[in-house]
Design a protein around this motif. Sequence first.
Motif, PDB file in Angstrom:
ATOM      1  N   THR A   1      29.632  13.800  66.321  1.00 53.78           N
ATOM      2  CA  THR A   1      29.050  14.250  67.533  1.00 53.78           C
ATOM      3  C   THR A   1      27.593  14.902  67.411  1.00 53.78           C
ATOM      4  OG1 THR A   1      31.462  15.013  68.434  1.00 53.78           O
ATOM      5  CG2 THR A   1      29.219  15.865  69.296  1.00 53.78           C
TER       6      THR A   1
ATOM      7  N   THR B   1      33.340  16.142  64.570  1.00 57.35           N
ATOM      8  CA  THR B   1      32.223  16.858  64.687  1.00 57.35           C
ATOM      9  C   THR B   1      31.023  16.520  64.102  1.00 57.35           C
ATOM     10  OG1 THR B   1      33.826  18.755  64.523  1.00 57.35           O
ATOM     11  CG2 THR B   1      31.820  19.258  63.952  1.00 57.35           C
TER      12      THR B   1
ATOM     13  N   VAL C   1      39.431  18.688  69.305  1.00 53.74           N
ATOM     14  CA  VAL C   1      39.931  19.866  69.060  1.00 53.74           C
ATOM     15  C   VAL C   1      41.291  20.523  69.466  1.00 53.74           C
ATOM     16  CG1 VAL C   1      39.436  22.436  69.528  1.00 53.74           C
ATOM     17  CG2 VAL C   1      37.673  20.985  68.784  1.00 53.74           C
TER      18      VAL C   1
ATOM     19  N   GLU D   1      34.291  25.163  63.182  1.00 50.20           N
ATOM     20  CA  GLU D   1      33.318  24.287  62.905  1.00 50.20           C
ATOM     21  C   GLU D   1      32.886  23.458  64.022  1.00 50.20           C
ATOM     22  OE1 GLU D   1      31.091  21.476  59.521  1.00 50.20           O
ATOM     23  OE2 GLU D   1      33.495  21.235  60.057  1.00 50.20           O
ATOM     24  N   ALA D   2      33.904  22.991  64.712  1.00 46.62           N
ATOM     25  CA  ALA D   2      33.816  21.928  65.876  1.00 46.62           C
ATOM     26  C   ALA D   2      33.481  22.826  67.137  1.00 46.62           C
ATOM     27  CB  ALA D   2      35.159  21.496  66.127  1.00 46.62           C
TER      28      ALA D   2
ATOM     29  N   THR E   1      30.316  15.522  73.638  1.00 47.53           N
ATOM     30  CA  THR E   1      30.809  16.888  73.307  1.00 47.53           C
ATOM     31  C   THR E   1      32.266  17.040  74.221  1.00 47.53           C
ATOM     32  OG1 THR E   1      28.544  17.801  73.478  1.00 47.53           O
ATOM     33  CG2 THR E   1      30.235  19.435  73.627  1.00 47.53           C
TER      34      THR E   1
ATOM     35  N   ARG F   1      36.857  16.892  61.519  1.00 44.70           N
ATOM     36  CA  ARG F   1      35.645  17.271  60.943  1.00 44.70           C
ATOM     37  C   ARG F   1      34.628  16.051  61.090  1.00 44.70           C
ATOM     38  NH1 ARG F   1      32.795  18.111  55.936  1.00 44.70           N
ATOM     39  NH2 ARG F   1      31.345  19.913  56.298  1.00 44.70           N
TER      40      ARG F   1
ATOM     41  N   LEU G   1      34.778  15.499  71.832  1.00 44.75           N
ATOM     42  CA  LEU G   1      34.952  16.739  70.614  1.00 44.75           C
ATOM     43  C   LEU G   1      36.029  17.672  70.964  1.00 44.75           C
ATOM     44  CD1 LEU G   1      34.662  17.572  67.889  1.00 44.75           C
ATOM     45  CD2 LEU G   1      32.492  18.808  68.869  1.00 44.75           C
TER      46      LEU G   1
END
Length: 311
Positions: free
Chosen positions: A159, A156, A187, A203-204, A180, A153, A183
Amino acid sequence: VGLVDSSEPFKRLLTQGMVLAETYYRNEDNGGKSWYNPSEVTVERDGKGQVVRAVLKSDGQPVEIGGVTKMSKSKNNGIDPQSIIDEHGADTVRLFMMFAAPPEQSLEWSDSGVEGAHRFLKRLWRIVHEHTSKGEAPALDVASLTDAQKDLRRKTHETIAKVSDDISRRLTFNTSIAATMELLNEVSKLGDDEPQSRAVRQEALDVAVLVLSPIVPHICHQLWHALGHSETVVDANWPVADESAMVRSEIEVVLQVNGKVRAKQSVPADIGKDDLEKMALENENVQRFTEGKTVRKVIVVPGKLVNVVAN
């Protein structure tokens, strides 16, 4: 025509760089050159990707290698994007061109770079659909997150902050794409399917698709709906970074002896200077490199490093 009240109605000027491509030619008897499009040439490359030999596809005979220069009609080194679009899609071309270089710098066309952009988009598609195939994600409960879930989180929202600044202020679309990509790596690292892991992963992925949508709109339009949203991605609000999510409970500090890195150690984010110095001197690796020496000075840069000077 009276539409503006100043001599220059724009606050900023962004001068775009040139698109570069390889060139190939043959010398003619009259002293001129015949230029061949890269698509007409078969090349051999060395281990560093440099062209070492080139032959014309139509007759198999060698052509001269003219080096990399800006695309132009005179050098016949333009690349027709339609052929790339037909093979990989328009989003691949857009992603490659935005990622290959900042917009104000020259961009060297690369078929391998195009293929790399296509692989990333396929990976994004796969990750989103692997997530959505397991059903709707539960609501996010920030108070119950584990350390690993908090880490994702935090990434995220870091980012969001970086991409928002890259696109709106710095105009460095390549670094926003790179952020990204990082990120998505995070994930993938959160591999479990606990309810809150799925919530922070949702959310991510929402954020990844939203911030990529100005650059690769077609795939993001599809993925936004796949993630369970009824509105189109172009109508969705830009994400806002949550400052509280970016607060770190621990940080990694570099430990040096005489300027050379000897260890790295995680410490509480609010650790004091004296405790940081004490921790460094007690570190096993630091002690190994200071054994038999006299510690002359300990330089502490809070939140970053500790350098032990010894001789």
